[in-house]
Design an enzyme around this catalytic site. Structure first.
Site, PDB file in Angstrom:
ATOM      1  N   CYS A 145     -19.677   1.246 -43.747  1.00  0.00           N
ATOM      2  CA  CYS A 145     -20.233   1.894 -43.217  1.00  0.00           C
ATOM      3  C   CYS A 145     -20.817   1.009 -42.825  1.00  0.00           C
ATOM      4  O   CYS A 145     -21.425   0.356 -42.680  1.00  0.00           O
ATOM      5  CB  CYS A 145     -20.840   3.318 -44.838  1.00  0.00           C
ATOM      6  SG  CYS A 145     -21.126   2.461 -45.840  1.00  0.00           S
TER       7      CYS A 145
HETATM    8  C1  RB5 Z   1     -24.089   7.185 -41.765  1.00  0.00           C
HETATM    9  O1  RB5 Z   1     -24.786   7.271 -40.598  1.00  0.00           O
HETATM   10  C2  RB5 Z   1     -24.011   6.301 -42.904  1.00  0.00           C
HETATM   11  O2  RB5 Z   1     -25.064   7.224 -43.696  1.00  0.00           O
HETATM   12  C3  RB5 Z   1     -23.173   5.726 -44.002  1.00  0.00           C
HETATM   13  O3  RB5 Z   1     -22.413   5.300 -42.848  1.00  0.00           O
HETATM   14  C4  RB5 Z   1     -23.785   4.872 -44.724  1.00  0.00           C
HETATM   15  O4  RB5 Z   1     -24.697   3.889 -44.480  1.00  0.00           O
HETATM   16  C5  RB5 Z   1     -23.927   5.281 -45.866  1.00  0.00           C
HETATM   17  O5  RB5 Z   1     -23.858   4.505 -46.982  1.00  0.00           O
END
Ligand code: RB5
Length: 155
Positions: free
Chosen positions: A67
């Site tokens: 993420c």
């Molecule tokens: C998405 O914008 C972001 O918040 C997610 O990918 C991640 O970093 C969450 O921990």
């Protein structure tokens, strides 16, 4: 036989996840659990759950989640019983987490590290094996006991 690995990412990790699939597919049996398309409105828990369940069920031996930071995916994956997910942006932790702690899901932050390091970390994680020494088994058992107690409604 190639190690079976499930991978997933939200929009924050989408491009890096696709690059990892391309660069690791020759050496690992990869199941890509999405996202399939770049959607800025998608949510990391959906992909974290899919990968975590694939690993917890045994359909995959290991999982990789990407993420933006790696943090959200890691938090979500660890809610699935049987998952030991960790965010590792250094190669020592990426293999030692498996060797000592039996980490089964690696979490990466695509807004924090680049593709070369991500590939290196992924390979370190995927090639590492749990060391079946009494002290590591004992500690893993203590972690599992915490999980069992929580599942039974105890705090
Ligand atoms: C998405 O914008 C972001 O918040 C997610 O990918 C991640 O970093 C969450 O921990």
């Amino acid at each position: 036989m190639k190690l079976a690995m499930a991978i997933g990412a939200d929009h924050g990790g989408f491009d890096l996840k696709n690059e990892l699939v391309e660069r690791l597919r020759a050496d690992y049996d990869i199941t890509d659990l999405g996202a399939r398309t770049l959607d800025s409105g998608d949510d990391y828990p959906d992909f974290a759950e899919a990968v975590a369940r694939a690993v917890a069920s045994g359909r995959a031996q290991r999982g990789i989640l990407v993420c933006g930071s790696g943090v959200g995916a890691c938090i979500a994956a660890n809610k699935v019983p049987g998952i030991r997910a960790a965010l590792c942006h250094d190669s020592y932790s990426a293999h030692q987490g498996v060797e000592h702690d039996d980490m089964n899901v690696l979490c990466l932050g695509a807004r924090v590290i680049g593709p070369e390091l991500a590939v290196e970390l992924s390979r370190a994680f995927l090639e590492a094996q749990f060391v079946s020494e009494e002290r590591f088994i004992r500690r893993r058992e203590k972690v599992l006991a915490i999980e069992r107690q929580a599942l039974q409604g105890g705090m």
